[in-house]
Structure formats: structure tokens, C-alpha cells
Design a protein around this motif. Structure first.
Motif, mmCIF file in Angstrom:
data_model
loop_
_atom_site.group_PDB
_atom_site.id
_atom_site.type_symbol
_atom_site.label_atom_id
_atom_site.label_comp_id
_atom_site.label_asym_id
_atom_site.label_seq_id
_atom_site.Cartn_x
_atom_site.Cartn_y
_atom_site.Cartn_z
ATOM 1 N N LEU A 4 59.879 84.270 38.661
ATOM 2 C CA LEU A 4 60.593 84.947 39.734
ATOM 3 C C LEU A 4 61.524 86.012 39.172
ATOM 4 N N THR A 5 61.627 87.123 39.860
ATOM 5 C CA THR A 5 62.577 88.175 39.487
ATOM 6 C C THR A 5 63.692 88.225 40.520
ATOM 7 N N HIS A 6 64.799 88.852 40.151
ATOM 8 C CA HIS A 6 65.910 89.009 41.098
ATOM 9 C C HIS A 6 65.442 89.751 42.348
ATOM 10 N N GLN A 7 64.613 90.783 42.145
ATOM 11 C CA GLN A 7 64.160 91.593 43.278
ATOM 12 C C GLN A 7 63.295 90.784 44.237
ATOM 13 N N LEU A 8 62.346 90.026 43.692
ATOM 14 C CA LEU A 8 61.484 89.210 44.539
ATOM 15 C C LEU A 8 62.297 88.123 45.231
ATOM 16 N N ALA A 9 63.202 87.482 44.490
ATOM 17 C CA ALA A 9 64.026 86.430 45.078
ATOM 18 C C ALA A 9 64.875 86.976 46.224
ATOM 19 N N GLN A 10 65.445 88.153 46.037
ATOM 20 C CA GLN A 10 66.265 88.735 47.099
ATOM 21 C C GLN A 10 65.420 89.110 48.311
ATOM 22 N N ASN A 11 64.183 89.532 48.066
ATOM 23 C CA ASN A 11 63.275 89.834 49.172
ATOM 24 C C ASN A 11 63.001 88.577 50.005
ATOM 25 N N VAL A 26 67.592 81.294 46.404
ATOM 26 C CA VAL A 26 66.380 81.147 45.604
ATOM 27 C C VAL A 26 66.802 80.966 44.157
ATOM 28 N N MET A 27 66.347 79.847 43.552
ATOM 29 C CA MET A 27 66.696 79.527 42.172
ATOM 30 C C MET A 27 65.473 79.647 41.257
ATOM 31 N N ASP A 28 65.721 79.983 40.001
ATOM 32 C CA ASP A 28 64.611 80.122 39.053
ATOM 33 C C ASP A 28 64.236 78.769 38.466
ATOM 34 N N SER A 29 63.375 78.777 37.465
ATOM 35 C CA SER A 29 62.848 77.528 36.893
ATOM 36 C C SER A 29 63.882 76.779 36.059
ATOM 37 N N GLN A 30 65.081 77.347 35.914
ATOM 38 C CA GLN A 30 66.152 76.658 35.201
ATOM 39 C C GLN A 30 67.274 76.229 36.144
ATOM 40 N N GLY A 31 67.086 76.522 37.425
ATOM 41 C CA GLY A 31 68.113 76.152 38.392
ATOM 42 C C GLY A 31 69.204 77.183 38.572
ATOM 43 N N ASP A 83 50.133 78.819 41.930
ATOM 44 C CA ASP A 83 49.013 78.359 41.108
ATOM 45 C C ASP A 83 49.240 76.936 40.606
ATOM 46 N N GLU A 84 49.739 76.098 41.516
ATOM 47 C CA GLU A 84 49.979 74.673 41.244
ATOM 48 C C GLU A 84 51.030 74.455 40.166
ATOM 49 N N GLN A 85 51.864 75.445 39.932
ATOM 50 C CA GLN A 85 52.959 75.315 38.966
ATOM 51 C C GLN A 85 54.283 75.514 39.684
ATOM 52 N N LEU A 86 55.278 74.750 39.279
ATOM 53 C CA LEU A 86 56.607 74.849 39.857
ATOM 54 C C LEU A 86 57.345 76.014 39.194
ATOM 55 N N ILE A 87 57.656 77.044 39.975
ATOM 56 C CA ILE A 87 58.269 78.247 39.396
ATOM 57 C C ILE A 87 59.723 78.437 39.819
ATOM 58 N N GLY A 88 60.196 77.651 40.788
ATOM 59 C CA GLY A 88 61.567 77.812 41.254
ATOM 60 C C GLY A 88 61.859 76.906 42.426
ATOM 61 N N VAL A 89 62.981 77.171 43.068
ATOM 62 C CA VAL A 89 63.435 76.318 44.165
ATOM 63 C C VAL A 89 63.949 77.195 45.297
ATOM 64 N N LEU A 90 63.599 76.797 46.523
ATOM 65 C CA LEU A 90 64.108 77.456 47.716
ATOM 66 C C LEU A 90 65.140 76.539 48.357
ATOM 67 N N GLY A 91 66.375 77.025 48.536
ATOM 68 C CA GLY A 91 67.433 76.218 49.136
ATOM 69 C C GLY A 91 67.886 76.802 50.461
ATOM 70 N N ILE A 92 68.016 75.932 51.478
ATOM 71 C CA ILE A 92 68.510 76.350 52.787
ATOM 72 C C ILE A 92 69.756 75.516 53.086
ATOM 73 N N SER A 93 70.886 76.165 53.304
ATOM 74 C CA SER A 93 72.151 75.469 53.527
ATOM 75 C C SER A 93 72.277 75.062 54.993
ATOM 76 N N GLY A 94 72.797 73.843 55.208
ATOM 77 C CA GLY A 94 72.993 73.358 56.570
ATOM 78 C C GLY A 94 72.734 71.868 56.673
ATOM 79 N N ASP A 95 72.692 71.368 57.895
ATOM 80 C CA ASP A 95 72.425 69.960 58.150
ATOM 81 C C ASP A 95 70.948 69.685 57.871
ATOM 82 N N PRO A 96 70.631 68.820 56.896
ATOM 83 C CA PRO A 96 69.222 68.573 56.558
ATOM 84 C C PRO A 96 68.373 68.172 57.758
#
Length: 364
Positions: A4-11, A26-31, A83-96
Motif C-alpha cells: 500500500l502507498t500513502h496515495q492509494l490509502a488516502q484514496n 488504512v494501515m500498512d502491513s506493519q500497523g 492475491d490471498e495475501q494480507l497487505i494491510g488493515v482497514l479501520g472504521i471508528s465507531g460502535d462495532p
């Protein structure tokens, strides 16, 4: 692995937050947070994302759980896969509980944007590699079997016969944009941009120059000059012909600046001589014409000789083009013979005069 790049994550963040009333990270593969609706959180560590990365699963955090982790707010954190690989994390803030209904849709959208970005990156790499490969193949030392094999692998079809054209467009217009237009409208075209306003176009089909110029004009392109070669059956012949039409274009710029179309078939010999213009031979060929210019104040005789050459020495066609009687033409040709010292009944003298006319710069 795709990163993931900063530009793609911001998009991804911008797209998601355009329809969601919640903050998205949006977090990268290191969190590390690459993009967020809260800019102050960018480049900080998200321990909730690290749990997702460590366990390869969705992590829901309520307020109590969030307080135990650093850099975390209540919400849902989902693995981003490619491609079946974990590349990052998507986080949404709020009541789960309130987020569960559409969190998967948001993740699906994010992964689609990742796929789209990868495809665009591959297309850009392929285009860049093809451009670089063609520049080498058509250069002075290109055409090796290794390069031809790679061209086959990239789908460039080097086995096709192609005719090279060197196209010069007006200042202020982009040769790169014209190259893209040619590729999109003429299948299997090869294009490169040797100069800011010049496109080398190797076309696999025969074209009519006049119709082609009209088509360019209808698209907003201002054609200044076009030098065309001949059909070439392989890459080696194409490379040689590309070199020749570069010389042809230079010849046209210097000697025939008002000629829109230049053909190597018609100008092969003058172009060959022009490339050796620094040698004495060219100066010697032009001496007879300089003798005409010195005694021909209004340029009448030189125009007559040009017309005579253009009409292949056909008296009536030449006289008609000049708007004079054949007797007047005969008088002028006798005067030309007198001033040049050439016998117009001799083939070698005729050839020398013809070549001199082709090499004498024209004013129109």
C-alpha cells in the motif's frame, strides 16, 4: 508482495468517508497508519491493526477494549487482502455493532481499489518497458534476438511488416499525447517520441498521407511535416529505415521547408547526398544553380527548372504548370543550359541538374 502507498490509502479513505459518517483509517502491513480522516493520526502505530495482522482476522474493539491499546479508538478493523495475501488493515471508528452491517462492503470496495491500483501500475510498467524496448530496438545498436524475443513476450508483434513515419507537430502540442492517440486508433502501432514535438510512428497498415493529415487536423493536431519510409518486413530493416527517415526529415526542414509530405521513395538520393553536405561534392553540384541565381534576378529561371524537374521533363505539363507557351519554355531551358554549361540532351548532365535542384533550399 503488493504494498500500500500513502496515495492509494488516502484514496480509499476519501472514497469511504464520502458515504460514511465515521472516520476511516488504512494501515500498512506493519500497523502504521498510512491515511486517515484524522490527519494527526497518520504515521502513528495502531495496535488494533497489529492484532489483525498477527491473527489474520477481524478485530472488533469497544470502548473498554480500545482503552487498553495504544493509538486505537472503538471500531472494527478488517484485514485488507490482495492475491490471498494480507497487505494491510482497514479501520472504521465507531460502535462495532452499528458498523457490522456495512463494514464488509467497505472492505470489498477498498480491495477493489487495491486491485485497480495494481492493474494500473502493471499497465504503466508495461507501457514504460515497451517504450524503452522500442527505443533500443529502433536505435543504432538494437535488433538483437534477445530484444525481439522480449518484444514477442510483451505482445508487440515484431514479425509484422511496418512502415515508419516521422511526424512533426506544432510547438505547444504534446508528442506523447499524439503517440497515445496513434496507438489507440491504429492497432499494433509502434510509437516513440525522439523529440518534444516529433513522433516516430511505425504503422502496420498503408495510409494515405493526405487523408491522415486531415484526420489529425480534425482531432486538433497541427501537422508541420511528415517523413515516410517504406514497408519493412523485419525489425532490422525497420531500424535502418527509421534512421533514413530521420535524415529525410532533416533534409526536408533545410531544403524543402514548405513541403508537408516527404517520401523516402522519391527523395532517397537527394537525402543521401544531403547527409554528406559537409563534403565538397554537394558544393560542386550546386555551382550551376548559383550561376543561374546570379543572372536571374526575379528567380524565373530557377522556378522553371524546378517545375521542369517536378514534371519529369515533360514540356507541355511543365509549360501548363508555369502558365506559359511551350516556345517560352524552350527559350528558358536554352538559357538554363547556357548559364549552367550543361547539355540537357545528356543523361549525366540532367541527373546533376536534377540533384542540384533537390538540394537547393526552396523558399516555397
Amino acid at each position: 508482495m503488493f504494498e500500500l502507498t500513502h496515495q492509494l490509502a488516502q484514496n480509499i479513505v476519501d472514497r469511504a468517508m464520502a458515504i460514511l459518517p465515521y472516520n476511516v483509517n488504512v494501515m500498512d502491513s506493519q500497523g502504521l497508519i498510512l491515511a486517515s480522516g484524522e490527519p494527526n493520526r497518520i504515521n502513528t502505530r495502531h495496535e488494533g491493526a497489529q492484532l489483525v495482522l498477527a491473527n489474520h482476522r477481524i478485530v472488533e474493539l469497544d470502548e473498554q477494549a480500545a482503552r487498553t491499546l495504544k493509538g486505537v479508538q472503538p471500531g472494527i478493523n478488517l484485514p485488507l487482502m490482495h492475491d490471498e495475501q494480507l497487505i494491510g488493515v482497514l479501520g472504521i471508528s465507531g460502535d462495532p455493532q452499528a458498523l457490522r452491517t456495512y463494514a464488509e462492503l467497505v472492505r470489498m470496495t477498498a480491495e477493489m481499489l487495491v486491485d485497480q491500483s495494481r492493474i494500473q501500475a502493471e499497465q504503466q510498467w508495461r507501457k514504460t518497458r515497451c517504450d524503452d524496448l522500442l527505443a533500443v530496438m529502433l536505435g543504432e545498436t538494437g535488433g538483437s534476438q534477445r530484444l525481439i524475443d522480449e518484444a514477442h513476450q510483451l505482445g508487440l508483434k515484431p514479425h509484422l511488416s511496418r512502415t515508419p513515419h516521422l511526424i512533426e507537430i506544432a510547438d505547444g502540442q504534446s508528442s506523447a499525447e499524439l503517440a497515445d492517440w496513434l496507438r489507440s486508433h491504429y492497432t499494433d502501432s509502434w510509437c516513440s517520441t525522439p523529440a518534444p514535438h516529433t513522433v516516430l510512428w511505425c504503422c502496420p497498415i498503408a495510409i494515405d498521407p493526405q487523408r491522415f493529415a486531415e484526420r489529425l487536423k480534425s482531432q486538433g493536431w497541427n501537422l508541420q511535416r511528415m517523413a515516410s519510409g517504406m514497408p519493412c518486413v523485419d525489425v532490422h530493416a525497420l531500424r535502418r529505415c527509421c534512421h533514413r527517415i530521420a535524415e529525410l526529415l532533416a533534409y526536408g526542414q533545410a531544403v524543402k521547408p514548405y513541403r508537408l509530405f516527404l517520401s523516402l521513395t522519391r527523395c532517397r538520393l537527394p537525402t543521401l547526398l544531403w547527409t554528406h553536405r559537409a563534403e565538397d561534392t554537394l558544393g560542386e553540384l550546386l555551382v550551376p544553380l548559383h550561376n543561374i541565381v546570379a543572372r536571374d534576378g526575379n528567380g524565373q529561371l530557377l522556378r522553371t527548372l524546378r517545375s521542369w524537374c517536378e514534371h519529369n521533363g515533360q514540356p507541355q505539363a511543365c509549360a501548363d504548370a508555369l502558365g506559359i507557351h511551350r516556345n517560352s519554355l524552350r527559350y528558358r531551358m536554352e538559357r538554363i543550359a547556357e548559364l549552367t554549361g550543361k547539355d540537357l540532351s545528356r543523361l549525366d548532365d540532367l541527373v546533376e541538374l536534377y540533384l542540384a535542384v533537390q538540394l537547393m533550399p526552396s523558399s516555397g
